[in-house]
Write an enzyme that holds these catalytic residues in place. Structure first.
Site, mmCIF file in Angstrom:
data_model
loop_
_atom_site.group_PDB
_atom_site.id
_atom_site.type_symbol
_atom_site.label_atom_id
_atom_site.label_comp_id
_atom_site.label_asym_id
_atom_site.label_seq_id
_atom_site.Cartn_x
_atom_site.Cartn_y
_atom_site.Cartn_z
ATOM 1 N N LYS A 194 0.817 -1.225 0.000
ATOM 2 C CA LYS A 194 0.000 0.000 0.000
ATOM 3 C C LYS A 194 0.849 1.274 0.000
ATOM 4 C CE LYS A 194 -4.273 -1.773 2.001
ATOM 5 N NZ LYS A 194 -5.320 -1.562 3.008
ATOM 6 N N ASP A 236 -9.963 3.295 1.896
ATOM 7 C CA ASP A 236 -10.132 2.770 3.260
ATOM 8 C C ASP A 236 -10.700 3.860 4.173
ATOM 9 O OD1 ASP A 236 -9.196 0.208 2.820
ATOM 10 O OD2 ASP A 236 -7.115 0.738 3.242
#
Ligand code: ATR
Length: 275
Positions: free
Chosen positions: A65, A101
């Protein structure tokens, strides 16, 4: 056929393929969602390959990520805020990194009716997931955030990025009597995740008495030991499944311009769980 997929290492047990494939099928779209398990030394090649082969978009998961960011052409504000990219969109050969997210977590809190504004929240963990969670809590006007981590320096680093956050060690929770002033607890650590399902981040059920809600972003198992303890203590509880679904739905929209039917995604994962 437009290609979507998940970049990670490993990715074989991903729930993302299940929920995205269900939506693609439901809407009869000419898309395909694939799993790409890429070893670390090949990650830059994989991102370049995405551009070359004209993939429409990718999800990014552990451990890439943060690592993928340097290979992208543009980083959206959401990803800058979280210091991580979980969604890449290929815009005519230009790769743009987003983080869903952050909004996914906020939508999940709404879904579960967990009120953040004016509340004192204890966050366990200071890794990648924690940063998106903390940023979201700040934007939802949490009064105070206690950020607890095994490695105190990571918590201190993250706490310094936002206002009204106190970095603590696990030992501090007891010695400083922190729980007495806490309204909600959010676990972002991997403690209690499959296969280590008996593990729990410190708390006995007693310590959770009087806490309004406990949220565990883990979704495998659906009910972690922490959530079992919280339930026993009379707290409202929620697992990470809705956050997974919401971040996925937001990503799907970024790739396709279509708001996917979230109930189809929920159903796909529920069916998976009952197998
Ligand atoms: P993610 O991207 O899912 O947040 P991560 O960045 O690897 O994953 O972060 C994992 C978090 O779980 C960290 O806060 C980590 O604590 P450290 O910073 O001290 O490593 C925490 N964690 C994982 N295993 C743990 C354990 N056995 N005890 C305490 N904390 C643990």
């Amino acid at each position: 056929m437009e290609i979507l997929g998940l970049l990670g290492y490993p990715v074989e047990h991903s729930y993302s393929k299940k929920m995205h494939s269900a939506v693609i099928k439901h809407l009869s779209l000419a898309y395909e969602y694939n799993l790409f398990s890429i070893p670390p030394e090949k990650i830059s090649l994989a991102v370049e390959g995405m551009r070359l082969f004209g993939f429409r978009g990718l999800n990014v998961t552990v451990p890439y990520k943060t690592a993928v960011m340097e290979y992208l052409d543009e980083i959206d504000a959401s990803a800058t805020l979280c210091g991580a990219v979980n969604t890449i969109v290929n815009k005519n050969g230009s790769l743009v990194g987003y983080n869903t997210d952050y909004d996914g977590f906020k939508r999940a809190l709404d879904y579960h009716n967990f009120d953040i504004s004016g509340k004192n929240i204890l966050v366990l963990g200071a890794g990648g997931a924690s940063r998106a969670v903390v940023a979201a809590l700040v934007s939802m006007n949490a009064a105070k955030i206690y950020l607890v981590n095994r490695t105190l320096s990571s918590a201190e680093k993250l706490a310094a990025l936002f206002p009204n956050i106190q970095a603590l060690s696990f030992e501090d929770i007891k010695s400083k009597n922190i729980m007495s002033g806490v309204d909600g607890v959010i676990n972002t650590t991997t403690i209690g995740m499959y296969p280590d399902v008996d593990a729990t981040p410190l708390f006995s059920a007693n310590e959770l008495t009087g806490i309004s809600f406990v949220y565990d972003i883990i979704y495998n198992p659906l009910k972690t030991t922490l959530l079992k303890q919280a339930e026993q203590a009379g707290c409202k509880i929620a697992n990470g499944l809705e956050m997974l679904i919401q971040q996925g739905a937001l990503g799907f929209y970024l790739w396709t311009g279509i708001h996917p039917p979230v109930d189809v995604m929920r159903k796909a994962l529920a069916e998976e769980e009952t197998r």
